[in-house]
Design an enzyme around this catalytic site. Structure first.
Site, PDB file in Angstrom:
ATOM      1  N   TYR A  16       0.832  -1.211   0.000  1.00  0.00           N
ATOM      2  CA  TYR A  16       0.000   0.000   0.000  1.00  0.00           C
ATOM      3  C   TYR A  16       0.867   1.263   0.000  1.00  0.00           C
ATOM      4  O   TYR A  16       1.888   1.305   0.683  1.00  0.00           O
ATOM      5  CB  TYR A  16      -0.906   0.015   1.239  1.00  0.00           C
ATOM      6  CG  TYR A  16      -1.763   1.257   1.256  1.00  0.00           C
ATOM      7  CD1 TYR A  16      -2.873   1.337   0.439  1.00  0.00           C
ATOM      8  CD2 TYR A  16      -1.417   2.358   2.027  1.00  0.00           C
ATOM      9  CE1 TYR A  16      -3.641   2.487   0.406  1.00  0.00           C
ATOM     10  CE2 TYR A  16      -2.182   3.511   2.001  1.00  0.00           C
ATOM     11  CZ  TYR A  16      -3.292   3.564   1.193  1.00  0.00           C
ATOM     12  OH  TYR A  16      -4.049   4.706   1.152  1.00  0.00           O
ATOM     13  N   TRP A  43       1.099   5.713  -1.627  1.00  0.00           N
ATOM     14  CA  TRP A  43       0.810   6.698  -2.678  1.00  0.00           C
ATOM     15  C   TRP A  43       1.894   6.776  -3.733  1.00  0.00           C
ATOM     16  O   TRP A  43       1.690   7.350  -4.788  1.00  0.00           O
ATOM     17  CB  TRP A  43       0.620   8.078  -2.051  1.00  0.00           C
ATOM     18  CG  TRP A  43      -0.772   8.357  -1.592  1.00  0.00           C
ATOM     19  CD1 TRP A  43      -1.568   7.535  -0.850  1.00  0.00           C
ATOM     20  CD2 TRP A  43      -1.538   9.543  -1.845  1.00  0.00           C
ATOM     21  NE1 TRP A  43      -2.780   8.153  -0.627  1.00  0.00           N
ATOM     22  CE2 TRP A  43      -2.779   9.384  -1.220  1.00  0.00           C
ATOM     23  CE3 TRP A  43      -1.277  10.733  -2.519  1.00  0.00           C
ATOM     24  CZ2 TRP A  43      -3.776  10.365  -1.256  1.00  0.00           C
ATOM     25  CZ3 TRP A  43      -2.262  11.710  -2.557  1.00  0.00           C
ATOM     26  CH2 TRP A  43      -3.503  11.516  -1.927  1.00  0.00           C
TER      27      TRP A  43
HETATM   28  P1  PGD Z   1       3.663   8.033   1.805  1.00  0.00           P
HETATM   29  O1  PGD Z   1       4.480   8.851   2.733  1.00  0.00           O
HETATM   30  O2  PGD Z   1       2.939   8.743   0.715  1.00  0.00           O
HETATM   31  O3  PGD Z   1       2.631   7.284   2.725  1.00  0.00           O
HETATM   32  O4  PGD Z   1       0.578   6.232   3.575  1.00  0.00           O
HETATM   33  P2  PGD Z   1       1.650   6.067   2.409  1.00  0.00           P
HETATM   34  O5  PGD Z   1       2.387   4.803   2.644  1.00  0.00           O
HETATM   35  O6  PGD Z   1       1.022   6.267   1.079  1.00  0.00           O
HETATM   36  O7  PGD Z   1       4.569   6.866   1.214  1.00  0.00           O
HETATM   37  C1  PGD Z   1       4.852   6.717  -0.117  1.00  0.00           C
HETATM   38  C2  PGD Z   1       6.292   6.241  -0.267  1.00  0.00           C
HETATM   39  O8  PGD Z   1       6.527   5.966  -1.637  1.00  0.00           O
HETATM   40  C3  PGD Z   1       7.333   7.264   0.155  1.00  0.00           C
HETATM   41  O9  PGD Z   1       8.272   6.677   1.030  1.00  0.00           O
HETATM   42  C4  PGD Z   1       8.012   7.669  -1.156  1.00  0.00           C
HETATM   43  O10 PGD Z   1       9.376   8.019  -1.028  1.00  0.00           O
HETATM   44  C5  PGD Z   1       7.843   6.418  -1.987  1.00  0.00           C
HETATM   45  N1  PGD Z   1       7.887   6.649  -3.432  1.00  0.00           N
HETATM   46  C6  PGD Z   1       7.513   7.757  -4.098  1.00  0.00           C
HETATM   47  N2  PGD Z   1       7.672   7.561  -5.413  1.00  0.00           N
HETATM   48  C7  PGD Z   1       8.150   6.321  -5.591  1.00  0.00           C
HETATM   49  C8  PGD Z   1       8.491   5.545  -6.741  1.00  0.00           C
HETATM   50  O11 PGD Z   1       8.380   5.951  -7.872  1.00  0.00           O
HETATM   51  N3  PGD Z   1       8.937   4.271  -6.524  1.00  0.00           N
HETATM   52  C9  PGD Z   1       9.073   3.762  -5.292  1.00  0.00           C
HETATM   53  N4  PGD Z   1       9.515   2.507  -5.191  1.00  0.00           N
HETATM   54  N5  PGD Z   1       8.755   4.479  -4.173  1.00  0.00           N
HETATM   55  C10 PGD Z   1       8.292   5.724  -4.331  1.00  0.00           C
HETATM   56  C11 PGD Z   1      -0.418   7.181   3.524  1.00  0.00           C
HETATM   57  C12 PGD Z   1      -1.583   6.741   4.429  1.00  0.00           C
HETATM   58  O12 PGD Z   1      -1.291   7.026   5.798  1.00  0.00           O
HETATM   59  C13 PGD Z   1      -2.867   7.357   4.072  1.00  0.00           C
HETATM   60  S1  PGD Z   1      -3.276   7.424   2.399  1.00  0.00           S
HETATM   61  C14 PGD Z   1      -3.748   7.788   4.988  1.00  0.00           C
HETATM   62  S2  PGD Z   1      -5.152   8.627   4.511  1.00  0.00           S
HETATM   63  C15 PGD Z   1      -3.612   7.489   6.410  1.00  0.00           C
HETATM   64  N6  PGD Z   1      -3.821   8.623   7.247  1.00  0.00           N
HETATM   65  C16 PGD Z   1      -3.531   8.533   8.551  1.00  0.00           C
HETATM   66  C17 PGD Z   1      -4.158   9.346   9.564  1.00  0.00           C
HETATM   67  O13 PGD Z   1      -5.030  10.179   9.274  1.00  0.00           O
HETATM   68  N7  PGD Z   1      -3.761   9.197  10.835  1.00  0.00           N
HETATM   69  C18 PGD Z   1      -2.835   8.285  11.196  1.00  0.00           C
HETATM   70  N8  PGD Z   1      -2.482   8.181  12.466  1.00  0.00           N
HETATM   71  N9  PGD Z   1      -2.234   7.520  10.258  1.00  0.00           N
HETATM   72  C19 PGD Z   1      -2.556   7.593   8.973  1.00  0.00           C
HETATM   73  N10 PGD Z   1      -1.927   6.784   8.063  1.00  0.00           N
HETATM   74  C20 PGD Z   1      -2.364   6.672   6.685  1.00  0.00           C
END
Ligand code: PGD
Length: 765
Positions: free
Chosen positions: A107, A109
């Site tokens: 999972y 983004w």
């Molecule tokens: P990101 O930090 O976006 O978090 O959680 P998510 O895991 O999506 O992580 C994306 C990762 O992908 C980053 O480390 C980035 O460097 C990496 N990345 C970016 N581009 C690339 C690529 O091209 N290739 C590869 N291999 N990696 C890449 C988000 C999630 O957190 C979400 S959507 C929600 S809504 C939740 N919200 C909450 C909340 O409201 N409260 C709490 N306590 N916790 C939450 N967690 C959730």
């Protein structure tokens, strides 16, 4: 040539010297650009970029197996060696245990760009090998995705067919926003945002006389342009306020009986509950005042006003990211149905106008996608049950009317996500990550997740590769030409999978003989053909690639949610079991889940300010989305770091709570409860309700070596229970928890996670 580029948080134009971005400015078409774009250039060459492949030392020495991940050093290796090790391990696991031992849910983004979408690349690769254990739903909308189809329709329909913001700006007279309308959340959308417009539509509505009511523990949860009245119930109690609004409508004859008769089922069951027929307690404003802290006369007056004018009831995504997250959604739908305005311009129900930029953008034609192939197995988990799965293989659990069993996973493959950001109870997650034989992570940065892997492969950032992209619900399609070379030895995920597939004998199946550039052209051309058959004349690939952006066709720019259903409910039934709005759901009632009965109800969560747990931990922590970054992405960037206090994530607290604890702005505090603790930098501000503290998610997890439950940086997920929203949806409930806060008196050291982990070249390994 104009060098535009798209991120999840907006488009920008940049100059580059081929190695780094020398100047970044917002895309000229964006009326409300966000400073988040400043994080990109400043993060690209940060020391936490992964410069080459690494293998965890213990894994290299001892081979696959459970291990204490997250504290050992890494051994740098060549790409060839890393890919050989990866291919060998995949061959072993698939050969010995089959696809059901590989968790590829992965999972996250990742980054904008449709072709290099990390998860899609991983899924296509694993499907070539026989498949993988997948996840269903999301951390964003895990509860809504399962629940809404029983009550009003598919979550994609509710969010993508939402009444257009331009229509709201023209027609709404009252917008009651449970969870607010926050421009920090609508700064982002999965896949990108072209024209930010939250402040714009709210200002236009306000100028026409529309009144906004923001129901939230945080005053700045609604854009200041709305000049909103602020109502702050105790966090987690919005449903009680909604029930009381509904009770007033029912008791005072203000409910639209005709609408309820024609378009809904089950109102009488719900009304009986409101009247107290089930438990002897009428859910009137006096009852709600005792639960929520909102004065009864305020609730009663609001209900009358809602019945008198064109009213939108909108519920944020954050409200369902909590225990019993179905209830505020369901009560919101019921309330809007009682007002009888669903399907009318400017009225009715909305979900997420303040949660992501795409909600309220009229739907556009579909865009190119990478085909992911066929998964050879059909085993899944609800996404937020990752730790449960790893810790309890073979255990049965209930979900959405089914009884399921957790698979026995040996290999976890993560590409484009950061579970040590997004999951709850990180000490427990660390214990879960110790269990598998092997964990593989591709990321551009040494995130906490990369540090808990065995095989770490450096991916490019989107600015380092050619792609194209468009946000969910957005209608501007951007070519995303590479702005710089890849940093150090980073490779894009596609090239990594292509090389691994070659070693595993499935190269031609994975690549179909195309380079990344070949795929971009091929997918575009296929899409172009389909669009011209549908009557849309669009530029060919070469013209698109050479241009700045492409406006996609939008079939119904003034869309109104459920307008067709309202016009003809027989011809256009809703996608619910009855085809109508279900205020009582026989299906949900039939599951017999105590934590989600058959109609909207108030259920006390385990952790709220009105319950016994608050005696020990008397502050309600709101762990919401951050303002200065997207999730945990680019936390090392300048804009993200600009708000940290002595390097710690800021926590906001009401002046009365700060005075009671003898702390003031700038202090480093310890936030703690029975599960964990973290440091944070204090900001005293009356924008938060008394009794509430707010610490956004996103600070990279920086565990104390002796205590994985203690984050020295300010990640609130060490504090929050790994507890599902309900048995029905098993969604993420990460929004709220109870804590105490005290002045921190220990040493304040550097945040370790902003340095790369220890690496060592080990002779003979
Ligand atoms: P990101 O930090 O976006 O978090 O959680 P998510 O895991 O999506 O992580 C994306 C990762 O992908 C980053 O480390 C980035 O460097 C990496 N990345 C970016 N581009 C690339 C690529 O091209 N290739 C590869 N291999 N990696 C890449 C988000 C999630 O957190 C979400 S959507 C929600 S809504 C939740 N919200 C909450 C909340 O409201 N409260 C709490 N306590 N916790 C939450 N967690 C959730």
């Amino acid at each position: 040539m104009v060098t535009t580029h798209l991120t999840h948080w907006g488009a920008f134009e940049a100059d580059s010297d081929g190695e780094r971005l020398t100047r970044v400015r917002p895309w000229r078409g964006d009326p409300e650009p966000t400073p988040l774009i400043e994080n990109v250039a400043s993060a690209q060459h940060h020391p936490t970029r992964i410069d080459q492949p690494y293998i965890r030392r213990g894994w290299l020495e001892n081979g696959p197996g459970p291990g204490a991940r997250g504290s050992e050093s890494f051994v740098p290796v060549s790409w060839d060696r890393a890919l050989d090790l990866l291919a060998g391990e995949l061959r072993r696991v698939y050969g010995q245990y089959g696809a059901e031992a590989v968790y590829g849910g992965s999972y996250g983004w990742a980054s904008a760009g449709r072709f290099h979408h990390a998860q899609s690349q991983l899924h296509r690769f694993l499907n070539c090998l026989g498949g993988y254990v997948r996840h269903v739903n999301s951390y964003s909308l895990g509860t809504s995705t399962v629940f809404l189809p029983y009550v009003i329709g598919d979550v994609g329909w509710v969010t993508q067919r939402a009444t257009a913001k331009t229509v709201l700006a023209e027609h709404s007279e009252l917008v009651v926003a449970f969870g607010g309308l926050s421009p920090k959340n609508t700064a982002v959308s999965p896949g990108g945002v072209s024209r930010h417009n939250t402040r714009g539509w709210i200002a236009a509505a306000r100028a026409r006389g529309c009144r906004f009511v923001s129901v939230s523990p945080l005053r700045d949860d609604t854009a200041s342009e709305g000049d909103a009245e602020w109502i702050a119930p105790l966090p987690g109690t919005d449903v009680a306020m909604m029930l009381a609004l509904a009770q007033v409508l029912d008791a005072e004859g203000l409910a639209d009986r005709e609408f309820l008769r024609e378009y809904t089922v089950g109102y009488e069951r719900f009304a009986a509950y409101l009247r107290g027929a089930e438990d002897g307690v009428a859910k009137d404003p006096e009852w709600a005042a005792a639960v929520t802290g909102v004065p009864a006369n305020r609730i009663r007056a609001l209900a009358r006003e809602m019945a008198a004018v064109r009213t939108l009831v909108t519920v944020s995504w954050s409200l369902q990211r909590a225990r019993h997250g179905e209830q505020p959604l369901w009560a919101g739908v019921a309330l809007a149905a009682m007002l009888g305005q669903i399907g009318l311009p400017g009225g009715g129900f909305g979900h997420g106008y303040g949660s992501a930029a795409g909600v309220g953008e009229p739907a556009r034609v579909p865009v190119p996608r990478l085909p992911q192939g066929r998964n050879g197995i059909d085993i899944f988990i609800p996404v937020a049950r990752i730790a449960d799965m790893l810790l309890n293989p073979g255990t049965r659990y209930r979900y959405n009317g089914q009884e399921l069993v957790y698979p026995d996973v040996r290999l976890v493959y993560w590409c484009g996500g950061n579970p040590f950001h997004h999951h709850q109870d990180l000490a427990r997650l660390r214990a879960a990550f110790a269990r598998p034989d092997t964990i593989v992570v591709h990321d551009a940065f040494w995130t906490a997740t990369a540090r808990h892997a065995d095989i770490v492969l450096p991916s490019t950032m989107s600015i380092e590769r050619d792609d194209y992209g468009v946000g969910e619900g957005d209608s501007v399609f951007f070519p995303m030409r590479a702005l710089t070379r890849p940093r150090a030895e980073a490779r894009d995920d596609y090239s990594i999978f292509a090389a691994a597939a070659e070693r595993l004998g499935v190269g031609p199946q994975f690549t179909e003989g195309r380079s990344a550039g070949g795929w971009l052209r091929h997918l575009y051309e296929q899409w172009h053909l389909a669009q011209s058959r549908a009557g849309h004349e669009l530029p060919d690939f070469d013209a698109f690639w050479a241009g700045e952006s492409l406006e996609l066709p939008v079939p119904d720019p003034r869309q109104v949610l459920a307008a067709d259903f309202r016009a003809d409910p027989v011809r256009y039934p809703l996608a619910t079991p009855s085809g109508k709005i279900e205020i009582f759901s026989a299906t949900i009632a039939g599951f017999g889940y105590a934590d989600c009965p058959g109609h909207p109800v108030w259920l006390e969560p385990e952790e709220w300010l009105g319950g016994p747990a608050a005696e020990r931990y008397p502050l309600q922590l709101v762990a919401n989305q951050p303002r200065t970054k997207l999730h945990s992405q680019l936390d090392v960037g300048v804009y993200s770091r600009s708000v940290k206090i002595s390097g710690r994530e800021p926590i906001r607290m009401h002046p009365s709570d700060a005075a009671a604890r003898g702390v003031s702005t700038g202090a480093i505090v310890r936030v703690f409860n029975g599960r964990g603790s973290c440091l944070a930098g204090l900001v005293v501000d009356d924008v938060v309700r008394a009794g509430v503290v707010q610490l956004s998610t996103g600070a990279w997890y920086d565990p104390d070596p002796a205590d994985p439950g203690f984050c020295r940086h300010g990640n609130p997920n060490v504090l929050i229970a790994d507890r599902a929203s309900s048995t029905l949806s098993q969604g993420c409930a990460g929004q709220l928890t109870l804590v105490e806060v005290e002045r921190y008196t220990g040493p304040i050291t550097e945040v370790e996670v902003f340095r790369p982990p220890p690496a060592e070249v080990v002779p003979g390994l």
